[in-house]
Design a protein around this motif. Sequence first.
Motif, PDB file in Angstrom:
ATOM      1  N   UNK A  60      20.743 -12.869  26.968  1.00 12.31           N
ATOM      2  CA  UNK A  60      19.446 -12.292  26.634  1.00 12.31           C
ATOM      3  C   UNK A  60      18.355 -12.889  27.503  1.00 12.31           C
ATOM      4  N   UNK A  61      18.436 -14.197  27.746  1.00 10.80           N
ATOM      5  CA  UNK A  61      17.447 -14.847  28.605  1.00 10.80           C
ATOM      6  C   UNK A  61      17.494 -14.268  30.012  1.00 10.80           C
ATOM      7  N   UNK A  62      18.714 -14.076  30.538  1.00 16.03           N
ATOM      8  CA  UNK A  62      18.828 -13.509  31.895  1.00 16.03           C
ATOM      9  C   UNK A  62      18.275 -12.085  31.932  1.00 16.03           C
ATOM     10  N   UNK A  63      18.547 -11.293  30.893  1.00 12.92           N
ATOM     11  CA  UNK A  63      18.037  -9.923  30.869  1.00 12.92           C
ATOM     12  C   UNK A  63      16.507  -9.905  30.824  1.00 12.92           C
ATOM     13  N   UNK A  64      15.946 -10.794  30.015  1.00 12.02           N
ATOM     14  CA  UNK A  64      14.486 -10.847  29.916  1.00 12.02           C
ATOM     15  C   UNK A  64      13.882 -11.276  31.248  1.00 12.02           C
ATOM     16  N   UNK A  65      14.488 -12.295  31.884  1.00 12.37           N
ATOM     17  CA  UNK A  65      13.975 -12.747  33.174  1.00 12.37           C
ATOM     18  C   UNK A  65      14.103 -11.644  34.226  1.00 12.37           C
ATOM     19  N   UNK A  66      15.263 -10.965  34.242  1.00  9.99           N
ATOM     20  CA  UNK A  66      15.448  -9.882  35.215  1.00  9.99           C
ATOM     21  C   UNK A  66      14.454  -8.751  34.979  1.00  9.99           C
ATOM     22  N   UNK A  67      14.226  -8.422  33.711  1.00 12.03           N
ATOM     23  CA  UNK A  67      13.275  -7.366  33.403  1.00 12.03           C
ATOM     24  C   UNK A  67      11.860  -7.762  33.816  1.00 12.03           C
ATOM     25  N   UNK A  68      11.512  -9.025  33.581  1.00  9.59           N
ATOM     26  CA  UNK A  68      10.175  -9.476  33.971  1.00  9.59           C
ATOM     27  C   UNK A  68      10.024  -9.480  35.489  1.00  9.59           C
ATOM     28  N   UNK A  69      11.065  -9.885  36.195  1.00  5.65           N
ATOM     29  CA  UNK A  69      11.000  -9.845  37.660  1.00  5.65           C
ATOM     30  C   UNK A  69      10.837  -8.415  38.163  1.00  5.65           C
ATOM     31  N   UNK A  70      11.608  -7.496  37.575  1.00  5.46           N
ATOM     32  CA  UNK A  70      11.492  -6.099  37.994  1.00  5.46           C
ATOM     33  C   UNK A  70      10.094  -5.554  37.704  1.00  5.46           C
ATOM     34  N   UNK A  71       9.535  -5.948  36.560  1.00 13.97           N
ATOM     35  CA  UNK A  71       8.183  -5.472  36.226  1.00 13.97           C
ATOM     36  C   UNK A  71       7.158  -6.001  37.216  1.00 13.97           C
ATOM     37  N   UNK A  72       7.256  -7.296  37.552  1.00 16.58           N
ATOM     38  CA  UNK A  72       6.310  -7.857  38.522  1.00 16.58           C
ATOM     39  C   UNK A  72       6.516  -7.248  39.908  1.00 16.58           C
ATOM     40  N   UNK A  73       7.784  -6.975  40.268  1.00 14.43           N
ATOM     41  CA  UNK A  73       8.034  -6.328  41.558  1.00 14.43           C
ATOM     42  C   UNK A  73       7.410  -4.932  41.600  1.00 14.43           C
ATOM     43  N   UNK A  74       7.509  -4.196  40.477  1.00  9.93           N
ATOM     44  CA  UNK A  74       6.876  -2.868  40.437  1.00  9.93           C
ATOM     45  C   UNK A  74       5.363  -2.982  40.557  1.00  9.93           C
ATOM     46  N   UNK A  75       4.785  -3.972  39.873  1.00  6.96           N
ATOM     47  CA  UNK A  75       3.341  -4.134  39.932  1.00  6.96           C
ATOM     48  C   UNK A  75       2.889  -4.448  41.357  1.00  6.96           C
ATOM     49  N   UNK A  76       3.599  -5.377  42.017  1.00  9.81           N
ATOM     50  CA  UNK A  76       3.227  -5.716  43.389  1.00  9.81           C
ATOM     51  C   UNK A  76       3.400  -4.522  44.326  1.00  9.81           C
ATOM     52  N   UNK A  77       4.521  -3.819  44.156  1.00  7.93           N
ATOM     53  CA  UNK A  77       4.761  -2.664  45.027  1.00  7.93           C
ATOM     54  C   UNK A  77       3.737  -1.570  44.797  1.00  7.93           C
ATOM     55  N   UNK A  78       3.438  -1.286  43.519  1.00 10.41           N
ATOM     56  CA  UNK A  78       2.559  -0.164  43.208  1.00 10.41           C
ATOM     57  C   UNK A  78       1.098  -0.449  43.558  1.00 10.41           C
ATOM     58  N   UNK A  79       0.639  -1.670  43.291  1.00  6.93           N
ATOM     59  CA  UNK A  79      -0.778  -1.957  43.497  1.00  6.93           C
ATOM     60  C   UNK A  79      -1.048  -2.526  44.881  1.00  6.93           C
ATOM     61  N   UNK A  80      -0.532  -3.721  45.165  1.00  3.73           N
ATOM     62  CA  UNK A  80      -0.807  -4.370  46.439  1.00  3.73           C
ATOM     63  C   UNK A  80      -0.170  -3.600  47.593  1.00  3.73           C
TER      64      UNK A  80
END
Length: 421
Positions: free
Chosen positions: A212-232
């Motif tokens: 569960x910890x790995x899934x949460x970390x992976x999901x958070x990384x993917x979310x931050x990657x989307x934010x960086x890709x979409x905005x910056x």
Amino acid sequence: MRGPDGRRYRTAVRPHHRAAATALTPEPPMSPPPHTRAVPADPPPWPPLPVFPVLRAVPAEWWDAALAGVFLLVMAVERIGAAGDLHGGLPVALVLSAAVAAPLAVRRTRPLAGYLVGAAALSAEALFVLPSPVSPYADLVGLYSLGLYAPRRRAWVGPFAALLGMAAYFADLGRAYPVIPTGVLFLWLLGWAFGYGTARRGEQREAARLLLHREVVAEERARLARELHDSVGHTLNVVLVQAGAARRLLDREPERTRELLSGMEHTGREALDDLDRVLGLLRRGAGDWDADGAAPQPGVADLERLAERLGRTGLKVRLRIDPAARRVPRSLDVSAYRIVQEALTNTVKHAGARSVGVTVRRTAGRLAVEVCDDGRGVPAGYAPGRGLLGVAERVSVLGGRVEHGPGEPGGFRLRAELPVP
């Protein structure tokens, strides 16, 4: 729920996982409503006993040493009482009793070695001195500890060692009363199985927690990657397009070049603001929250500013927004903006289009987002990149659907439909 930093956390469940992963999202600090006063909580019906915190502070090794000492004391008293019946004498019996009880002091750290020593001493006591009525219970505790604390492979030595120990202990009695050693062996194996099963369930819980910890970390990384890709990523692409246009017009149209440079400066500032907002997702403070308790993010109402920013690159953006589309939940509002932003970024980077149409409307319980350009269309061997994959992830989270490919009159078309609750 409170985290290690003392702040309150709420639980958010993402339904698109096979096993819903639970992510910890910090709640915004809450202030008491006006015209209220704090009411002290009712005191507990009785004060907590101070002895329990003291007992919990005692190391587990000390408890094991105390357990071994208690067994040794009881066995010594029993051996002294039966001194006249002992075959090898009282000193030998006391040494064997110590060898049976002492391994309990290391039942957590050396469960296999401790149990083997205790079982060997118990067998020697039964064969050469006199079976003790107390020693088998020390052996039972050691067998349970072997199943509970030993690794999986070493724990399986316990049942075989217990069988040999029982054969030695009941060497004489077993011939006359075979039911007794059978029942005792069953009880001992049941104790081992209880410890072994408890340990394995603990391992499964720990494995599930780590997964569960790995899934949460992976999901958070993917979310931050989307934010960086979409905005910056979007704003940097706009800056690159404006820089290329300024380079080509520098000698021929200096006034137009100055306008492009001014637009680059403005877009660069927006890129820094977007970067600062994304970094705020990693280090949130009290000032990073909006009225809904989430980090401020753009929505459908900001599409006009987005279209104006892209207009500085020479791309004509035709924007049609249904007024009802502005009144949707926050998650849909942000996702619609990000979908349009990614589609326009791809248009600027790859399409070579002169104009693009953006339509956002709300019909029949669904929010429809469509972006069509008049560019080069879909190239041969076309495959979605990170941006379109991020769009698919956003739409999947919200239970919608997305399609992209060549448009009807040409160019590229992206359409996403999101259910409105």
